[in-house]
Write an enzyme that holds these catalytic residues in place. Sequence first.
Site, mmCIF file in Angstrom:
data_model
loop_
_atom_site.group_PDB
_atom_site.id
_atom_site.type_symbol
_atom_site.label_atom_id
_atom_site.label_comp_id
_atom_site.label_asym_id
_atom_site.label_seq_id
_atom_site.Cartn_x
_atom_site.Cartn_y
_atom_site.Cartn_z
ATOM 1 C CB SER A 199 10.154 8.961 -0.896
ATOM 2 O OG SER A 199 9.169 8.133 -0.338
HETATM 3 N N1 SAH Z 1 7.689 3.853 -2.180
HETATM 4 C C1 SAH Z 1 6.799 4.692 -2.950
HETATM 5 C C2 SAH Z 1 6.297 5.868 -2.126
HETATM 6 C C3 SAH Z 1 5.009 5.514 -1.594
HETATM 7 S S1 SAH Z 1 4.088 6.644 -0.608
HETATM 8 C C4 SAH Z 1 7.422 5.160 -4.230
HETATM 9 O O1 SAH Z 1 8.596 4.857 -4.497
HETATM 10 O O2 SAH Z 1 6.717 5.808 -5.005
HETATM 11 C C5 SAH Z 1 3.451 5.426 0.503
HETATM 12 C C6 SAH Z 1 2.550 4.394 -0.123
HETATM 13 O O3 SAH Z 1 2.171 3.503 0.914
HETATM 14 C C7 SAH Z 1 1.263 4.948 -0.695
HETATM 15 O O4 SAH Z 1 1.135 4.570 -2.033
HETATM 16 C C8 SAH Z 1 0.175 4.312 0.172
HETATM 17 O O5 SAH Z 1 -0.998 4.011 -0.519
HETATM 18 C C9 SAH Z 1 0.870 3.053 0.645
HETATM 19 N N2 SAH Z 1 0.305 2.460 1.875
HETATM 20 C C10 SAH Z 1 -0.215 3.098 2.959
HETATM 21 N N3 SAH Z 1 -0.608 2.195 3.880
HETATM 22 C C11 SAH Z 1 -0.314 0.964 3.382
HETATM 23 C C12 SAH Z 1 -0.467 -0.368 3.874
HETATM 24 N N4 SAH Z 1 -1.034 -0.621 5.065
HETATM 25 N N5 SAH Z 1 -0.049 -1.390 3.091
HETATM 26 C C13 SAH Z 1 0.499 -1.164 1.867
HETATM 27 N N6 SAH Z 1 0.675 0.080 1.343
HETATM 28 C C14 SAH Z 1 0.277 1.124 2.097
#
Ligand code: SAH
Length: 249
Positions: A99
């Site tokens: 993000s």
């Molecule tokens: N917080 C992260 C940004 C992640 S983007 C950072 O600091 O880099 C969102 C993430 O959520 C992705 O990696 C995606 O694979 C994950 N995601 C999507 N659906 C999900 C679910 N149901 N449970 C766990 N993770 C999930």
Amino acid sequence: MMWRRHFGVRLSLLSALFVAAALRPAIADNDFAAQRRDMVEEIAAVARSAAAESGKPAISAAVTAALARVPRHRFVPPDQEHAAYENRPLPIGFGQTISQPYIVALMTDLMRVEPNHVVLEVGTGSGYQAAVLAELAQSVCTIEIIEPLAVEAQRRLQQQGYTRVRTKTGDGYYGWEDCGPFDSIIVTAAASHVPPPLIRQLKPGGRMVIPVGTAFLTQHLLLVAKNTDGTIVTRQVLPVRFVPLTGGH
Ligand code: SAH
């Protein structure tokens, strides 16, 4: 005599190369530290200009200090290192993104993390947000649904000394019962609704920050507060754009 001089020159050349190699990471780290200071200043400026919309003119000192400490460049793929401190999301593979720094700052601030708090993150991704939370909380539990991302994030967090983070591969929609209940929860992927299991795992008095809306279209960052009597109050903070929350629910 000739041989000695020749040998001496070779030796000093070699040691110069050696010193240069040893200094390179230090120089790079200093450079990144300067970029990190600029990023923190930019976040403050964005917070001021978005104040009318977000209701938050400034990011707290504790969150700002956390952002100033975490080496964001260590949480992005090598080909994105140059852009690690720009105020924008970056690709981390598997169609996912780390993000934008201002959004990380805002969401973390809205959680109101205290040093004795246990917090949950859904969507580990790169592990960066978990590291920021680990600077503020007693412990962080984070769930990622894409296994290779979860494994890589765990390795990174360990390597960076973030020992207070527990990682797991799974569907974060259902939370992490054994790690909770939680003082606050952050969801970093957009859901169609607030997952009831997460509400249940939130302590009375706890807060959840979650983007809710249609995938890639209109989404709003929601602040969900659970009162001490268990009732729920929700506030829309900002329009945002996140990757979708996936999984079988
Ligand atoms: N917080 C992260 C940004 C992640 S983007 C950072 O600091 O880099 C969102 C993430 O959520 C992705 O990696 C995606 O694979 C994950 N995601 C999507 N659906 C999900 C679910 N149901 N449970 C766990 N993770 C999930």
